[in-house]
Design an enzyme around this catalytic site. Structure first.
Site, PDB file in Angstrom:
ATOM      1  N   VAL A  64       0.818  -1.223   0.000  1.00  0.00           N
ATOM      2  CA  VAL A  64       0.000   0.000   0.000  1.00  0.00           C
ATOM      3  C   VAL A  64       0.853   1.275   0.000  1.00  0.00           C
ATOM      4  CG1 VAL A  64      -1.998  -1.099   1.099  1.00  0.00           C
ATOM      5  CG2 VAL A  64      -0.270   0.029   2.526  1.00  0.00           C
ATOM      6  N   TYR A 155       4.067   4.597  15.349  1.00  0.00           N
ATOM      7  CA  TYR A 155       2.731   3.994  15.175  1.00  0.00           C
ATOM      8  C   TYR A 155       1.639   4.958  15.640  1.00  0.00           C
ATOM      9  CZ  TYR A 155      -0.918   0.373  15.643  1.00  0.00           C
ATOM     10  OH  TYR A 155      -2.066  -0.369  15.536  1.00  0.00           O
ATOM     11  N   ALA A 157       1.789   8.184  15.941  1.00  0.00           N
ATOM     12  CA  ALA A 157       1.726   9.341  15.037  1.00  0.00           C
ATOM     13  C   ALA A 157       0.965   8.971  13.759  1.00  0.00           C
ATOM     14  CB  ALA A 157       3.135   9.827  14.695  1.00  0.00           C
ATOM     15  N   LYS A 159      -1.328   6.673  13.435  1.00  0.00           N
ATOM     16  CA  LYS A 159      -2.744   6.424  13.731  1.00  0.00           C
ATOM     17  C   LYS A 159      -3.479   7.714  14.083  1.00  0.00           C
ATOM     18  CE  LYS A 159      -2.737   1.999  12.978  1.00  0.00           C
ATOM     19  NZ  LYS A 159      -3.502   1.444  11.854  1.00  0.00           N
ATOM     20  N   ILE A 188      -6.675  -6.092  20.306  1.00  0.00           N
ATOM     21  CA  ILE A 188      -7.420  -7.158  19.631  1.00  0.00           C
ATOM     22  C   ILE A 188      -6.495  -8.355  19.436  1.00  0.00           C
ATOM     23  CG2 ILE A 188      -8.824  -7.722  17.589  1.00  0.00           C
ATOM     24  CD1 ILE A 188      -9.877  -5.305  19.273  1.00  0.00           C
TER      25      ILE A 188
HETATM   26  P1  NAI Z   1      -1.920  -8.150  11.295  1.00  0.00           P
HETATM   27  O1  NAI Z   1      -0.456  -7.872  11.386  1.00  0.00           O
HETATM   28  O2  NAI Z   1      -2.441  -9.430  11.837  1.00  0.00           O
HETATM   29  O3  NAI Z   1      -2.403  -8.006   9.782  1.00  0.00           O
HETATM   30  C1  NAI Z   1      -2.032  -6.906   9.021  1.00  0.00           C
HETATM   31  C2  NAI Z   1      -2.299  -7.175   7.560  1.00  0.00           C
HETATM   32  O4  NAI Z   1      -1.849  -6.022   6.824  1.00  0.00           O
HETATM   33  C3  NAI Z   1      -1.542  -8.367   7.009  1.00  0.00           C
HETATM   34  O5  NAI Z   1      -2.384  -9.085   6.126  1.00  0.00           O
HETATM   35  C4  NAI Z   1      -0.387  -7.742   6.233  1.00  0.00           C
HETATM   36  O6  NAI Z   1       0.056  -8.505   5.143  1.00  0.00           O
HETATM   37  C5  NAI Z   1      -1.037  -6.450   5.745  1.00  0.00           C
HETATM   38  N1  NAI Z   1      -0.063  -5.415   5.443  1.00  0.00           N
HETATM   39  C6  NAI Z   1       0.894  -4.920   6.263  1.00  0.00           C
HETATM   40  N2  NAI Z   1       1.637  -4.020   5.615  1.00  0.00           N
HETATM   41  C7  NAI Z   1       1.149  -3.931   4.350  1.00  0.00           C
HETATM   42  C8  NAI Z   1       1.496  -3.183   3.196  1.00  0.00           C
HETATM   43  N3  NAI Z   1       2.532  -2.332   3.206  1.00  0.00           N
HETATM   44  N4  NAI Z   1       0.762  -3.352   2.070  1.00  0.00           N
HETATM   45  C9  NAI Z   1      -0.266  -4.230   2.040  1.00  0.00           C
HETATM   46  N5  NAI Z   1      -0.651  -4.963   3.099  1.00  0.00           N
HETATM   47  C10 NAI Z   1       0.056  -4.819   4.243  1.00  0.00           C
HETATM   48  O7  NAI Z   1      -2.620  -6.893  12.001  1.00  0.00           O
HETATM   49  P2  NAI Z   1      -4.059  -6.745  12.708  1.00  0.00           P
HETATM   50  O8  NAI Z   1      -3.864  -6.922  14.153  1.00  0.00           O
HETATM   51  O9  NAI Z   1      -5.067  -7.530  11.996  1.00  0.00           O
HETATM   52  O10 NAI Z   1      -4.292  -5.181  12.484  1.00  0.00           O
HETATM   53  C11 NAI Z   1      -5.046  -4.660  11.411  1.00  0.00           C
HETATM   54  C12 NAI Z   1      -5.137  -3.147  11.585  1.00  0.00           C
HETATM   55  O11 NAI Z   1      -5.708  -2.837  12.851  1.00  0.00           O
HETATM   56  C13 NAI Z   1      -3.770  -2.459  11.544  1.00  0.00           C
HETATM   57  O12 NAI Z   1      -3.886  -1.212  10.889  1.00  0.00           O
HETATM   58  C14 NAI Z   1      -3.464  -2.247  13.017  1.00  0.00           C
HETATM   59  O13 NAI Z   1      -2.600  -1.157  13.213  1.00  0.00           O
HETATM   60  C15 NAI Z   1      -4.855  -1.963  13.558  1.00  0.00           C
HETATM   61  N6  NAI Z   1      -4.970  -2.193  14.980  1.00  0.00           N
HETATM   62  C16 NAI Z   1      -4.766  -3.438  15.523  1.00  0.00           C
HETATM   63  C17 NAI Z   1      -4.877  -3.623  16.879  1.00  0.00           C
HETATM   64  C18 NAI Z   1      -4.685  -4.952  17.531  1.00  0.00           C
HETATM   65  O14 NAI Z   1      -4.741  -5.004  18.771  1.00  0.00           O
HETATM   66  N7  NAI Z   1      -4.477  -6.034  16.798  1.00  0.00           N
HETATM   67  C19 NAI Z   1      -5.173  -2.491  17.782  1.00  0.00           C
HETATM   68  C20 NAI Z   1      -5.383  -1.251  17.115  1.00  0.00           C
HETATM   69  C21 NAI Z   1      -5.278  -1.116  15.762  1.00  0.00           C
END
Ligand code: NAI
Length: 248
Positions: A64, A155, A157, A159, A188
């Site tokens: 992305v 992170y 900043a 968000k 999560i």
């Molecule tokens: P995860 O690490 O399990 O999954 C992230 C997904 O994003 C993966 O499929 C990965 O391949 C994809 N990804 C990462 N960088 C990428 C890039 N440059 N281009 C395309 N795809 C890319 O993360 P999770 O936990 O599912 O988090 C999803 C979203 O929720 C993120 O934005 C994270 O910051 C946010 N979030 C998660 C929290 C948590 O507690 N798990 C808390 C608050 C926010």
């Protein structure tokens, strides 16, 4: 309940975790979904969706943060599906460390993926959304963007930046019937949080009034609400889904 019938959604970071759950929810609601990830993982998710909802999903591999590549993949998505009604900017990474020692590389990687990556996809879909005079954009922020978090300057900043982006685009696009909102998840249970030391998990748990971590489905439910017709008069908002961790 087919609340997403004839709707096309793009979900970035759909290869696992929260993005996977969001993508599946759109398909369950009768919609079609472009599952975007930087690895092949989105292909597996699309395959699983198509097994229960034939033809509902397609996978796209792109970083992305790469603006040109995002333009190309978006053009392909429009060619494959004909339109885009919903964009969920969920792709995100962490590169944690105290600010004193944070490398330029770690700062750039997180800002480029989490903030610029969202803007790249928004720019790729906004013109067609403006033309069709409807659209839903949902940016996945974090409680870290609301309250800050030691060890996550980059992170937090990124968000918090997403929230400013959300409000600005909500103002720019409201007249075209396009809503732009953010969801701020708390802690999560996903691969992203699985790697954290037990001591941190225990400390976080103590800050959550509901006394548990969230599930990806908790976030998917908030996202699908904001993407649905029920939320047609909601824009520029941040929906915090965190078991009561942050209360405005
Ligand atoms: P995860 O690490 O399990 O999954 C992230 C997904 O994003 C993966 O499929 C990965 O391949 C994809 N990804 C990462 N960088 C990428 C890039 N440059 N281009 C395309 N795809 C890319 O993360 P999770 O936990 O599912 O988090 C999803 C979203 O929720 C993120 O934005 C994270 O910051 C946010 N979030 C998660 C929290 C948590 O507690 N798990 C808390 C608050 C926010």
């Amino acid at each position: 309940m087919n609340r997403f019938e004839n709707q096309i959604a793009i979900v970035t970071g759909a290869g696992r975790g929260i993005g996977e759950s969001i993508a599946k929810s759109f398909a369950t609601g009768g919609g079609k979904v472009a599952c975007v990830s930087r690895s092949d993982s989105a292909a597996k998710v699309a395959e699983a969706i198509n097994a229960s909802h034939p033809g509902a999903a397609r996978a796209y591999r792109v970083d992305v943060a790469d603006k040109k590549a995002v333009e190309e993949v978006s053009a392909q998505i429009f060619a494959d599906f004909g339109k885009v009604d919903i964009l969920v900017n969920n792709a995100g990474i962490t590169r944690d460390g105290l600010a004193m020692r944070m490398s330029e590389e770690d700062w750039d990687a997180v800002l480029d993926t989490n903030l610029k990556g969202a803007f790249n996809f928004i720019q790729a879909v906004m013109r067609p959304m403006i033309k069709q005079r409807s659209g839903r954009i949902i940016n996945i922020s974090s409680v870290a963007g609301l309250m800050g978090n030691a060890g996550q300057a980059n992170y937090a900043a990124s968000k918090a930046g997403l929230l400013g982006l959300t409000k600005t685009l909500a103002r720019e696009l409201a007249g075209r019937n396009i809503t732009v909102n953010a969801v701020a998840p708390g802690f999560i249970k996903t691969d992203m949080t699985d790697v954290l030391p037990e001591s941190i998990k225990t400390a976080v748990l103590g800050q959550i009034p509901m006394g548990r971590f969230g599930e990806p489905e908790d976030i998917a439910a908030a996202v699908t609400f904001l993407a649905s017709a029920d939320a047609k008069f909601v824009t520029g908002q941040t929906l915090t889904v965190d078991g009561g961790m942050v209360m405005a």
